[in-house]
Design a protein around this motif. Structure first.
Motif, short mmCIF file in Angstrom:
data_model
loop_
_atom_site.label_atom_id
_atom_site.label_comp_id
_atom_site.label_asym_id
_atom_site.label_seq_id
_atom_site.Cartn_x
_atom_site.Cartn_y
_atom_site.Cartn_z
N GLY A 247 50.89 32.11 33.46
CA GLY A 247 50.33 31.66 34.86
C GLY A 247 48.87 31.09 34.79
O GLY A 247 48.03 31.38 34.18
N GLU A 248 48.77 30.26 36.09
CA GLU A 248 47.36 29.75 36.40
C GLU A 248 46.33 30.76 36.48
O GLU A 248 45.16 30.50 35.80
CB GLU A 248 47.34 28.94 37.61
CG GLU A 248 46.13 28.26 38.08
CD GLU A 248 45.99 27.19 37.19
OE1 GLU A 248 44.80 26.52 37.22
OE2 GLU A 248 46.81 26.62 36.73
N GLY A 249 46.32 31.98 37.05
CA GLY A 249 45.33 33.07 37.08
C GLY A 249 44.83 33.46 35.82
O GLY A 249 43.78 33.35 35.50
N ALA A 250 45.95 33.60 34.83
CA ALA A 250 45.46 33.95 33.50
C ALA A 250 44.69 32.97 32.70
O ALA A 250 43.99 32.94 31.76
CB ALA A 250 46.63 34.58 32.53
N TYR A 251 45.32 31.62 32.88
CA TYR A 251 44.59 30.62 32.07
C TYR A 251 43.23 30.10 32.84
O TYR A 251 42.32 30.09 31.96
CB TYR A 251 45.48 29.31 32.73
CG TYR A 251 45.00 27.93 32.32
CD1 TYR A 251 45.02 27.39 31.03
CD2 TYR A 251 44.24 27.23 33.45
CE1 TYR A 251 44.37 26.22 30.88
CE2 TYR A 251 43.60 26.06 33.05
CZ TYR A 251 43.75 25.39 31.90
OH TYR A 251 43.19 24.37 31.66
N ALA A 252 42.99 30.56 34.10
CA ALA A 252 41.79 30.44 34.65
C ALA A 252 40.69 31.31 34.12
O ALA A 252 39.58 31.08 33.57
CB ALA A 252 41.84 30.58 36.37
N VAL A 253 41.31 32.55 34.01
CA VAL A 253 40.09 33.50 33.31
C VAL A 253 39.88 33.34 31.72
O VAL A 253 38.81 33.41 31.29
CB VAL A 253 40.91 35.00 33.46
CG1 VAL A 253 39.99 36.01 32.75
CG2 VAL A 253 41.10 35.52 34.90
N LEU A 254 40.89 32.92 31.10
CA LEU A 254 40.63 32.50 29.71
C LEU A 254 39.56 31.55 29.60
O LEU A 254 38.52 31.39 28.90
CB LEU A 254 42.06 32.13 28.99
CG LEU A 254 41.76 31.58 27.56
CD1 LEU A 254 41.20 32.78 26.67
CD2 LEU A 254 43.11 31.14 27.24
N GLY A 255 39.65 30.65 30.41
CA GLY A 255 38.82 29.30 30.43
C GLY A 255 37.24 29.76 31.05
O GLY A 255 36.36 29.23 30.27
N GLN A 256 37.32 30.78 31.90
CA GLN A 256 36.02 31.08 32.25
C GLN A 256 35.27 32.05 31.06
O GLN A 256 34.03 32.09 30.67
CB GLN A 256 36.05 32.12 33.56
CG GLN A 256 36.31 31.48 34.84
CD GLN A 256 36.68 32.34 35.91
OE1 GLN A 256 36.80 33.64 35.60
NE2 GLN A 256 36.58 31.98 36.99
N LEU A 257 36.12 32.88 30.35
CA LEU A 257 35.72 33.61 29.08
C LEU A 257 35.31 32.61 28.03
O LEU A 257 34.28 33.04 27.39
CB LEU A 257 36.84 34.53 28.68
CG LEU A 257 37.02 35.84 29.58
CD1 LEU A 257 38.20 36.44 29.02
CD2 LEU A 257 35.84 36.94 29.43
N LEU A 258 35.87 31.62 27.93
CA LEU A 258 35.42 30.66 26.72
C LEU A 258 34.33 29.62 27.50
O LEU A 258 33.52 29.32 26.39
CB LEU A 258 36.61 29.74 26.45
CG LEU A 258 37.90 30.53 25.76
CD1 LEU A 258 39.05 29.37 25.80
CD2 LEU A 258 37.43 30.86 24.43
N GLY A 259 34.31 29.60 28.63
CA GLY A 259 33.25 28.42 29.06
C GLY A 259 32.21 28.97 29.38
O GLY A 259 30.96 28.14 29.48
#
Length: 265
Positions: free
Chosen positions: A144-156
């Motif tokens: 889902g979008e929440g996990a996707y967003a957290v992954l983006g933050q960890l990478l970004g």
């Protein structure tokens, strides 16, 4: 000042945008998230010297959709906004996916563009890039979008910045996001993976600054170097601050943009 605008001469849906400052016009194009508010810290600094416009991409945030997501649609939305504001020529700063939009504007409407800044973006996806976004898409679809967003933050974001600005005492609550938002984000991932005009970049004549971050884990700095090799009027600037360096180092970032535009605006 937050506004909505459309071009009455074209059947264009309203575009949510924000206008700040006075002076030569600088359009800021956000990345995959597509929200104009991404630029707020940088826009506030630059608006001391420039008329800065940022906007939500069509179909994102406060902007109405204009059909399927595409780089060409976002680029046309920029031109429609400029027409609606009576602006003939402008400079453009595009970050990440927004850098593809800026490239499209330089290729397809060169007479409108004064100068160009390409930030944390690329000429064409390599295998690492495609595999990373394939993984992000799988996370989006399965968690889902929440996990996707957290992954983006960890990478970004750099680890220290993430720890001080975003991390919480508990595990992130990533079980949020609906089917419609997930589908839109997936469509936008496909949009950026499907766009490539690397072979045309040599005809961009505008002075161009290519900004990248040495610690960018999403679009590594070698993409900036690749862009510079393809563009005859480009120079590169290497910063640090992760993929989202406009958010993590806004003062340094804005100063570099300002100095480049003063020379070439």
């Amino acid at each position: 000042m937050q506004c909505t605008a459309s071009n009455p001469s074209a059947a264009a849906a309203p575009l949510a945008f924000e206008s700040m400052g006075q002076g030569p016009v600088l359009v800021l194009v956000a990345g995959l998230g597509g929200l104009g508010r991404f630029w707020k810290p940088v826009a506030q600094i630059l608006s001391s010297h420039w008329h800065v416009l940022s906007f939500d991409h069509p179909g994102v945030g406060g902007s109405a959709a204009r059909g399927p997501q595409s780089i060409a649609t976002i680029a046309q939305a920029v031109l429609d906004l400029m027409d609606a504001q009576g602006i003939a020529r402008f400079s453009c700063l595009g970050h990440s996916t927004g850098g593809l939009v800026a490239q499209a504007l330089a290729l397809d409407a060169p007479q409108r563009l004064q100068s160009l800044v390409l930030s944390s973006t690329w000429a064409q996806p390599d295998r690492h890039f495609r595999d990373l976004f394939a993984l992000r898409r799988i996370v989006l679809e399965r968690a889902g979008e929440g996990a996707y967003a957290v992954l983006g933050q960890l990478l970004g974001y750099p680890p220290a910045w993430y720890a001080s600005a975003l991390a919480q005492d508990t595990v992130p609550q990533w079980g949020w996001g609906g089917a419609a938002q997930n589908a839109l984000t997936a469509e936008r991932i496909d949009m950026l993976l499907g766009y490539e005009r690397a072979a045309e970049l040599g005809r961009i004549a505008q002075p161009t600054l290519i900004v990248g971050a040495a610690d960018d884990q999403i679009v590594p700095f070698h993409h900036a170097q690749d862009l510079a090799r393809r563009m005859p009027h480009a120079c590169t600037l290497e910063l640090s601050g992760g993929h989202f360096v406009p958010a993590t180092r806004p003062a340094e970032y804005a100063r570099a943009i300002h100095e480049f535009l003063l020379r070439h605006g």
